[in-house]
Design an enzyme around this catalytic site. Sequence first.
Site, short mmCIF file in Angstrom:
data_model
loop_
_atom_site.label_atom_id
_atom_site.label_comp_id
_atom_site.label_asym_id
_atom_site.label_seq_id
_atom_site.Cartn_x
_atom_site.Cartn_y
_atom_site.Cartn_z
N THR A 138 5.19 4.18 -4.06
CA THR A 138 5.29 2.82 -3.52
C THR A 138 4.42 2.63 -2.28
O THR A 138 3.72 1.62 -2.15
CB THR A 138 6.76 2.50 -3.17
OG1 THR A 138 7.55 2.63 -4.35
CG2 THR A 138 6.89 1.09 -2.64
N GLN A 176 7.91 -1.50 -8.41
CA GLN A 176 7.40 -1.54 -7.04
C GLN A 176 5.89 -1.71 -7.02
O GLN A 176 5.15 -0.90 -7.59
CB GLN A 176 7.77 -0.27 -6.28
CG GLN A 176 9.26 -0.05 -6.10
CD GLN A 176 9.84 0.88 -7.14
OE1 GLN A 176 9.52 0.77 -8.33
NE2 GLN A 176 10.69 1.80 -6.72
N GLN A 228 8.36 -7.29 -7.12
CA GLN A 228 9.22 -6.35 -6.39
C GLN A 228 8.43 -5.71 -5.25
O GLN A 228 7.30 -5.26 -5.44
CB GLN A 228 9.75 -5.27 -7.33
CG GLN A 228 10.70 -4.29 -6.66
CD GLN A 228 11.36 -3.33 -7.63
OE1 GLN A 228 11.30 -3.52 -8.84
NE2 GLN A 228 11.99 -2.30 -7.11
N ASP A 229 9.03 -5.70 -4.04
CA ASP A 229 8.42 -5.06 -2.87
C ASP A 229 7.10 -5.71 -2.45
O ASP A 229 6.12 -5.02 -2.15
CB ASP A 229 8.20 -3.56 -3.13
CG ASP A 229 9.49 -2.78 -3.25
OD1 ASP A 229 10.56 -3.40 -3.13
OD2 ASP A 229 9.43 -1.57 -3.47
N ASP A 266 13.89 -7.22 -3.43
CA ASP A 266 13.59 -6.54 -2.15
C ASP A 266 12.20 -6.90 -1.65
O ASP A 266 11.47 -6.05 -1.14
CB ASP A 266 13.69 -5.01 -2.33
CG ASP A 266 15.01 -4.55 -2.91
OD1 ASP A 266 15.99 -5.29 -2.79
OD2 ASP A 266 15.04 -3.45 -3.49
N ARG A 302 20.10 -6.79 0.58
CA ARG A 302 20.98 -5.65 0.28
C ARG A 302 20.56 -4.47 1.15
O ARG A 302 19.40 -4.39 1.59
CB ARG A 302 20.94 -5.30 -1.21
CG ARG A 302 19.56 -4.89 -1.74
CD ARG A 302 19.67 -4.48 -3.20
NE ARG A 302 18.38 -4.03 -3.74
CZ ARG A 302 18.26 -3.26 -4.82
NH1 ARG A 302 19.33 -2.82 -5.45
NH2 ARG A 302 17.06 -2.91 -5.26
N TRP A 327 19.15 -1.18 2.05
CA TRP A 327 18.34 -0.09 1.53
C TRP A 327 18.76 1.24 2.17
O TRP A 327 18.77 2.28 1.53
CB TRP A 327 16.86 -0.39 1.82
CG TRP A 327 15.89 0.61 1.29
CD1 TRP A 327 16.04 1.41 0.19
CD2 TRP A 327 14.61 0.92 1.82
NE1 TRP A 327 14.93 2.20 0.00
CE2 TRP A 327 14.03 1.91 0.99
CE3 TRP A 327 13.87 0.44 2.90
CZ2 TRP A 327 12.76 2.44 1.23
CZ3 TRP A 327 12.60 0.96 3.13
CH2 TRP A 327 12.06 1.94 2.30
#
Length: 605
Positions: A367, A397, A419-420, A441, A509, A511
């Site tokens: 990532t 990711q 995502q990310d 996220d 949320r 991590w």
Amino acid sequence: MAFQDFDQISERRRLERKQKLRRRIILGVVVAVLILSAAVVAFLIFLNNTRQDEAEGVDADDVADMDSANNEDANPNKDTSSGGVPGDDDQKIMQSQKAVKTVCLSTDYKETCESHLEKSLSSKPSGIPQPEDLMKAAISAASDELGKAIEQTSKLMKDESTPEKKAIHDVCMQVLEDAQDDFNRSLNAAMDGTSALDLDSWLSAVIAYQQTCIDAIKENATRDSVEQALKTTKELTSNSLAIVSSFDKGAEPPASTDRRLLSQSTDNALPIWMTHETRKLLKADAPTQTPNATVAKDGSGDFSTISKALERLPEKYEGRYIIHIKAAVYEENVIVTRKMVNVTMYGDGSQKTIITGKKNFVDGVPTFQTATFAAIGEGFIAQSIGFRNTAGPEKHQAVALRVQSDRSIFLNCRMEGYQDTLYAQTHRQFYRGCDIIGTIDFIFGDAAAVFQTCEILIRKPMENQKNTVTAQGRSDKRQTTGTVLQKCKITADSSLEREKSKIGSYLGRPWKEFSRTIVMESEIGDVIRSDGWLPWEGSFALKTLYYAEYNNKGPGSDVKNRVKWPGYQRHFKKEEAIKYTVRRFIQGESWLKATKVPVRLGFYS
């Protein structure tokens, strides 16, 4: 008459003696009262200090012993060698050990703290260690352990034959070297009076870097000796952060004395202390500013790629180096290295000047390395630029922008992915007027990051997926990190609008164990579910996280049905929220004011 005069004189003298006696009695009573009052005050001060020491985990006797030790050290001629009392050297060793034990009471890893501090101090000149000595010894011990982890990583990189393992160790090598750089800054600063707020920020970043390496190892489901080597290093770094904090409790930036920082006319007003040209630059979509270099894909500039322009950056350039990137789509992965400090890049608009890539986790890239653009060098500024990762939701990711740069600024930019999307990794960061788009996220990391007047757009995820705006990664309770969304707008983008009632979308949320996120003075759309926040897995971090909402509006802002987790701040008041304003949380007045960016240092209302 003579006798009569004598009698009168005698009577007058008798009265004078009586008055003197009365005055002496009164004076004596006053002095006695004053002495008694002083004794009472001294006792109350001692009692208060004792209670404070006990509340901070430090025994009052230990503090007294340290004071006594320092007083004895200040009197080297005092004889302690007779009558069975230990000699001077032995006494100093005992006093040094006592000081170590006392300062280690504030840490979470006391045995690790004591053993490494005693070892570090044993090689130093004799004498009672002062607070600066203890801070420096703690940071040195952690730095030394990190050096061992770097050596081990380097060796493993040479020995490994699989591309996956090499990629993991490359990630570790990069972030651990960055951690060592912050350790070096901290060591230099510990003795020259640098603000504890800077030390806290740098040591918090070291912990984040170490965690990045550990995550890279776990992300690829491998057992690695580097992870074990980092365990002690991380404990020592946590201890260093605890010690620095204990010696400078209550440190915070000075209150503003400049009442003209912002015009009060509108929410998006620019500071009235700016020059006309600077105001024009920050308001315009395509700024007009004389650059040091120009990048143009069509060949009309000094360079055709951004990477080439950075390669030609002068090694020792004084001041801010400005790069204009003309409108085009640049398909390249760009890194502003830690040696490239005070770089400004501006484009012709966040949807005209676009930097794009498609590296992703599914294709075997960690990532950390998927980022289309990475900003590492301190003091980086980007304006009117788009950052994209086009890998898509099925590639999981896939980072568009990764930011490590301390005191970095992003104005009117666009971060676009799934995502990310945005990896706000470390240090202090400020975002103003940006569009941030993603699914899962999509604002994550362990920086101290404040987002003002940003539009946060939630996309449609893959089937059976839920959306989470944030995933903050604070892994140590003393880190000065967190994600703050202030005066932002959180809504569904066009791809999700029709199906937003079917797909769960949440503010964030946890991590990591001490995840911290604050949403304040923002507009929250009905895309956000009524419970507001999503667990990571089971009950993980629900007691230790810190999530709060303050003075928000919109259909998704009602907190009456929010989660009932212990870490969710159900009664979050203005007195607490002020700690997360730009002035307090990222000490923005000291560095944002210097760059003359539009910023609200406090609340909007």
